[in-house]
Design a protein around this motif. Structure first.
Motif, PDB file in Angstrom:
ATOM      1  N   HIS A   1      -6.098   7.647  -5.983  1.00  0.00           N
ATOM      2  CA  HIS A   1      -4.731   7.707  -6.490  1.00  0.00           C
ATOM      3  C   HIS A   1      -4.595   6.819  -7.720  1.00  0.00           C
ATOM      4  O   HIS A   1      -5.325   5.830  -7.876  1.00  0.00           O
ATOM      5  N   GLY A   2      -3.597   7.142  -8.553  1.00  0.00           N
ATOM      6  CA  GLY A   2      -3.289   6.303  -9.696  1.00  0.00           C
ATOM      7  C   GLY A   2      -4.497   6.043 -10.566  1.00  0.00           C
ATOM      8  O   GLY A   2      -5.255   6.958 -10.916  1.00  0.00           O
TER       9      GLY A   2
ATOM     10  N   CYS B   1       0.855  -1.190   0.000  1.00  0.00           N
ATOM     11  CA  CYS B   1       0.000   0.000   0.000  1.00  0.00           C
ATOM     12  C   CYS B   1       0.893   1.242   0.000  1.00  0.00           C
ATOM     13  O   CYS B   1       1.674   1.448   0.931  1.00  0.00           O
ATOM     14  N   HIS B   2       0.784   2.065  -1.020  1.00  0.00           N
ATOM     15  CA  HIS B   2       1.638   3.249  -1.154  1.00  0.00           C
ATOM     16  C   HIS B   2       1.116   4.420  -0.317  1.00  0.00           C
ATOM     17  O   HIS B   2       0.013   4.391   0.226  1.00  0.00           O
TER      18      HIS B   2
ATOM     19  N   GLN C   1       1.598   5.776  -6.127  1.00  0.00           N
ATOM     20  CA  GLN C   1       0.896   4.773  -6.923  1.00  0.00           C
ATOM     21  C   GLN C   1       1.502   3.420  -6.609  1.00  0.00           C
ATOM     22  O   GLN C   1       2.620   3.330  -6.081  1.00  0.00           O
ATOM     23  N   GLY C   2       0.780   2.367  -6.949  1.00  0.00           N
ATOM     24  CA  GLY C   2       1.303   1.037  -6.691  1.00  0.00           C
ATOM     25  C   GLY C   2       2.662   0.812  -7.331  1.00  0.00           C
ATOM     26  O   GLY C   2       3.519   0.122  -6.765  1.00  0.00           O
ATOM     27  N   LYS C   3       2.886   1.418  -8.489  1.00  0.00           N
ATOM     28  CA  LYS C   3       4.141   1.186  -9.204  1.00  0.00           C
ATOM     29  C   LYS C   3       5.349   1.752  -8.460  1.00  0.00           C
ATOM     30  O   LYS C   3       6.487   1.422  -8.804  1.00  0.00           O
ATOM     31  N   ASN C   4       5.126   2.574  -7.437  1.00  0.00           N
ATOM     32  CA  ASN C   4       6.253   3.059  -6.635  1.00  0.00           C
ATOM     33  C   ASN C   4       7.006   1.912  -5.961  1.00  0.00           C
ATOM     34  O   ASN C   4       8.172   2.063  -5.596  1.00  0.00           O
TER      35      ASN C   4
ATOM     36  N   LEU D   1      -1.187  -2.304  -5.213  1.00  0.00           N
ATOM     37  CA  LEU D   1      -2.497  -1.662  -5.356  1.00  0.00           C
ATOM     38  C   LEU D   1      -2.347  -0.156  -5.463  1.00  0.00           C
ATOM     39  O   LEU D   1      -1.539   0.451  -4.757  1.00  0.00           O
ATOM     40  N   ASP D   2      -3.127   0.456  -6.347  1.00  0.00           N
ATOM     41  CA  ASP D   2      -3.318   1.902  -6.309  1.00  0.00           C
ATOM     42  C   ASP D   2      -4.395   2.175  -5.265  1.00  0.00           C
ATOM     43  O   ASP D   2      -5.517   1.651  -5.371  1.00  0.00           O
TER      44      ASP D   2
END
Length: 255
Positions: A49-50, A18-19, A24-27, A44-45
């Motif tokens: 967000h995202g 969890c960001h 975003q999840g891609k972080n 997950l976004d």
């Protein structure tokens, strides 16, 4: 409501990330790829967000329930940073059967004094004239005075997306700006006496002030089986400032 998700890895224990705010999840991609050889990883976004849907209110308990719905029935190792850390803590307290273990990155289960810095970022992003924008480079130049830190500026600009009808911020800036008190808050009273008895790891940045000795009492009360690690040379964004150290600490904690 279904959250945007990215899955990596075909076998092994499940890990869900969890960001934090503006993320975003891609972080978490770097850590997720490293873990995917022997774990099933879900990025997950978070709502608002995202590419995830927006909500009409900001409520940590409701957000935790939305993330819980994405997990399913199999218990997971849950990792959350900052805002995502508070969501993860609420999820563990409300749905302990879904959380095999919990890792919280540079945030505590407490109310923080102010979100002025975050409000400033939101106001800066909202002030950007998206209709007149011609390139991402132009957007970066426009933010440079208000956000002089290049790393933070690049982090915020990850949320700027171009579609057929022009430029858009992926985040729900209006909602986040209006609910900053809830964002820096903690729904302690609504959680009652809930505690989580699974193993908990706190990973803090040595240069961050988001976790202090003053928070230890509430951390121990809610999460009695916790241990805390401070990462040298890291501030609030531990996993991006010291990625190798963070990954090693996390690996030792995960099943």
């Amino acid at each position: 409501m279904s959250l945007h998700r990215t899955e990596l890895g075909d076998s092994g224990p499940r890990v869900v990330f969890c960001h934090g705010l503006f993320g975003q999840g891609k972080n978490w991609t770097q850590a997720a790829k490293a873990l995917s050889a022997d774990h099933r990883v879900l990025l997950l976004d978070m709502p608002n967000h995202g590419r995830s849907p927006w909500t009409e209110t900001f409520d940590f308990l409701e957000l935790a329930d939305l993330v819980a719905a994405e997990i399913g029935d199999e218990p997971v190792a849950l990792v959350g940073h900052s805002m995502g850390g508070k969501i993860a803590m609420c999820l563990a307290l409300r749905h302990p059967e879904l959380v095999e273990r919990l890792a919280v990155v540079d945030i505590a289960p407490v109310v923080y004094d102010s979100g002025r810095e975050f409000v400033g970022y939101i106001e800066t992003m909202r002030a950007l004239d998206l209709e007149a924008l011609e390139s991402r480079g132009q957007a970066e130049a426009a933010l440079e005075e208000a956000v002089p830190n290049r790393v933070v500026r690049s982090f915020l600009l990850q949320n700027l997306r171009r579609t057929d009808d022009g430029w858009h911020w992926q985040m729900n800036l209006d909602l986040l700006g209006e609910h900053m008190a809830e964002l820096v808050g903690w729904p302690g009273e609504r959680l009652g006496d809930a505690s989580y008895d699974g193993p908990v790891l706190w990973v803090g940045g040595a240069r961050s002030d988001y976790i202090s000795d003053d928070h230890a009492g509430e951390m121990d009360r809610r999460f009695p089986r916790n241990r805390r690690v401070l990462v040298k040379g890291a501030g609030h964004w531990v996993h991006s400032e010291q990625p190798d150290v963070f990954l090693e600490v996390l690996r030792r904690f995960l099943p």
